[in-house]
Design a protein around this motif. Structure first.
Motif, PDB file in Angstrom:
ATOM      1  N   CYS A   1       0.925  -1.085   0.079  1.00 51.47           N
ATOM      2  CA  CYS A   1      -0.058   0.139   0.121  1.00 51.47           C
ATOM      3  C   CYS A   1       0.801   1.314   0.121  1.00 51.47           C
ATOM      4  CB  CYS A   1      -1.119  -0.086   1.217  1.00 51.47           C
ATOM      5  SG  CYS A   1      -2.407  -1.349   1.139  1.00 51.47           S
TER       6      CYS A   1
ATOM      7  N   LEU B   1       2.302   1.524  -3.603  1.00 44.78           N
ATOM      8  CA  LEU B   1       0.830   2.100  -4.436  1.00 44.78           C
ATOM      9  C   LEU B   1       0.723   3.712  -4.244  1.00 44.78           C
ATOM     10  CD1 LEU B   1      -1.674  -0.814  -3.944  1.00 44.78           C
ATOM     11  CD2 LEU B   1      -0.283  -0.251  -5.974  1.00 44.78           C
ATOM     12  N   ALA B   2       0.617   4.110  -3.085  1.00 43.56           N
ATOM     13  CA  ALA B   2       0.645   5.460  -2.867  1.00 43.56           C
ATOM     14  C   ALA B   2       1.688   6.370  -3.348  1.00 43.56           C
ATOM     15  CB  ALA B   2       0.516   5.760  -1.095  1.00 43.56           C
TER      16      ALA B   2
ATOM     17  N   PRO C   1      -0.321   6.469  -7.506  1.00 47.45           N
ATOM     18  CA  PRO C   1      -1.602   6.543  -6.545  1.00 47.45           C
ATOM     19  C   PRO C   1      -3.013   6.580  -7.413  1.00 47.45           C
ATOM     20  CG  PRO C   1      -0.259   8.499  -7.034  1.00 47.45           C
ATOM     21  CD  PRO C   1       0.443   7.286  -7.500  1.00 47.45           C
ATOM     22  N   LYS C   2      -2.604   6.713  -8.762  1.00 48.78           N
ATOM     23  CA  LYS C   2      -4.035   6.999  -9.612  1.00 48.78           C
ATOM     24  C   LYS C   2      -4.237   5.816 -10.505  1.00 48.78           C
ATOM     25  CE  LYS C   2      -3.956  12.038  -9.339  1.00 48.78           C
ATOM     26  NZ  LYS C   2      -3.801  13.212 -10.356  1.00 48.78           N
TER      27      LYS C   2
ATOM     28  N   LEU D   1      -6.781  -0.360  -9.711  1.00 50.51           N
ATOM     29  CA  LEU D   1      -6.268  -1.532  -8.881  1.00 50.51           C
ATOM     30  C   LEU D   1      -7.351  -2.398  -9.006  1.00 50.51           C
ATOM     31  CD1 LEU D   1      -4.294  -2.574  -6.830  1.00 50.51           C
ATOM     32  CD2 LEU D   1      -5.522  -1.430  -5.220  1.00 50.51           C
TER      33      LEU D   1
ATOM     34  N   ASP E   1      -6.307  -1.013   4.660  1.00 51.79           N
ATOM     35  CA  ASP E   1      -5.185  -0.483   3.948  1.00 51.79           C
ATOM     36  C   ASP E   1      -5.632  -0.864   2.321  1.00 51.79           C
ATOM     37  OD1 ASP E   1      -4.144   0.484   6.116  1.00 51.79           O
ATOM     38  OD2 ASP E   1      -2.874  -0.906   6.541  1.00 51.79           O
ATOM     39  N   LEU E   2      -5.925  -1.947   2.076  1.00 50.80           N
ATOM     40  CA  LEU E   2      -5.613  -2.249   0.661  1.00 50.80           C
ATOM     41  C   LEU E   2      -7.009  -2.115  -0.055  1.00 50.80           C
ATOM     42  CD1 LEU E   2      -3.953  -3.280  -1.704  1.00 50.80           C
ATOM     43  CD2 LEU E   2      -4.588  -5.739  -1.062  1.00 50.80           C
TER      44      LEU E   2
ATOM     45  N   ARG F   1      -8.692   1.099  -1.527  1.00 45.70           N
ATOM     46  CA  ARG F   1      -8.033   1.734  -2.687  1.00 45.70           C
ATOM     47  C   ARG F   1      -8.637   0.915  -4.123  1.00 45.70           C
ATOM     48  NH1 ARG F   1      -3.111   4.239  -1.525  1.00 45.70           N
ATOM     49  NH2 ARG F   1      -2.374   4.019   0.827  1.00 45.70           N
TER      50      ARG F   1
ATOM     51  N   THR G   1     -10.294  -0.433  -7.266  1.00 45.83           N
ATOM     52  CA  THR G   1     -11.101  -0.174  -8.244  1.00 45.83           C
ATOM     53  C   THR G   1     -12.255  -1.168  -8.463  1.00 45.83           C
ATOM     54  OG1 THR G   1      -9.195   1.017  -9.483  1.00 45.83           O
ATOM     55  CG2 THR G   1     -11.411   0.410 -10.923  1.00 45.83           C
TER      56      THR G   1
END
Length: 269
Positions: free
Chosen positions: A90, A93-94, A98-99, A102, A128-129, A132, A134
């Motif tokens: 995570c 990813l950040a 970040p965009k 996922l 956390d995951l 995020r 999609t």
């Protein structure tokens, strides 16, 4: 070749699931697969016999180097077995993507019953995951573990799908293959609608890696610019044909035919 997909997951020495199935799937659908390996497993069609963990710092390094140099149009996660691994992924990813869309496949237990997620990591997975994601792609046992609810029928699937939306993903693809019946029903759940997708069950013992394969097929569709529904429909069609034409290797739960889209160049003059 179109669509860069970074897969963050564990390796399957038997080739039917995990990183190996992910790479095959993305390639068979004309995408470009990259990997950050989170664990090595010793397994075959009969089960998982050993797990060798990859240090979190090395997982982060794999992700950073790929994302800074090549980039990704979609990221797919699979086996993230410990809290430290989830937190590291995570953070990466950040920091580096970040965009980027996922797809989270919440791998918890292997088909042979071997636990692939430390129970202590469940909170990190949700906190956390999943927030995020999609798209979150749980099978029914995974959805039950994530919510504490029992799923007996399609109404329960709808209810649990909407419960999972409250964890933060933009969409949830509820995979219904574990429910009894001659018809398999998957649900695509978003805030706007719940779409049921039905198909006749394919009776086969070669069904190892279906979850990994479906999630990666979905990820490459999103990476190639398909709308969510179209990406799900193509992914389901790909998996069904891979099941129907499975090669029946091994003496346990065998692998799919990931190569059914590939033209046989060996047969060409």
């Amino acid at each position: 070749m179109q669509g860069r997909v970074l897969i963050v997951a564990g390796s399957d020495s038997g080739g039917g699931a995990g990183i190996q199935a992910d790479i095959k799937t993305v390639t068979a659908l004309n995408g470009y697969a990259m990997t950050a390996i989170t664990a090595l497993t010793a397994q075959n069609t009969q089960g998982v016999f050993g797990i060798h963990e990859v240090p979190p710092d090395f997982i982060r390094q794999q992700m950073r180097l790929v994302l800074e140099d090549i980039g990704a149009d979609c990221i797919k996660t699979g086996m993230l077995h410990k809290t430290a691994v989830i937190e590291t992924v995570c953070e990466a990813l950040a920091a580096y993507a970040p965009k980027t869309p996922l797809v989270v496949d919440p791998v918890m237990v292997s088909q042979s019953g071997h636990r692939l997620l430390d129970p202590a990591a469940m909170d990190a997975l949700k906190r956390d995951l999943i927030v995020r994601a999609t798209v979150l792609t749980p099978n029914l046992p995974e959805a039950e573990l994530l919510t504490g609810c029992t799923i007996r029928d399609i109404d329960d699937m709808r209810h649990v799908g909407h419960m999972l939306l409250t964890l933060g993903p933009a969409a949830v693809l509820m995979k219904g293959g574990h429910m009894d019946g001659e018809t398999v029903i998957d649900l695509l759940v978003t805030e706007q609608e719940t779409l049921a997708m039905e198909a006749p069950r394919i009776d086969t013992g070669s069904n190892h890696g279906t979850g990994c394969t479906l999630a990666s097929a979905l990820a490459v569709g999103l990476a190639q610019g398909l709308a969510l529904r179209a990406a799900v429909e193509r992914a389901r069609a790909y998996v069904r044909e891979a099941l129907r034409t499975a090669p029946h290797y091994g003496t346990g739960s065998g692998p799919l035919n990931h190569a059914h889209t590939v033209r046989d160049f060996a047969a060409q003059p």
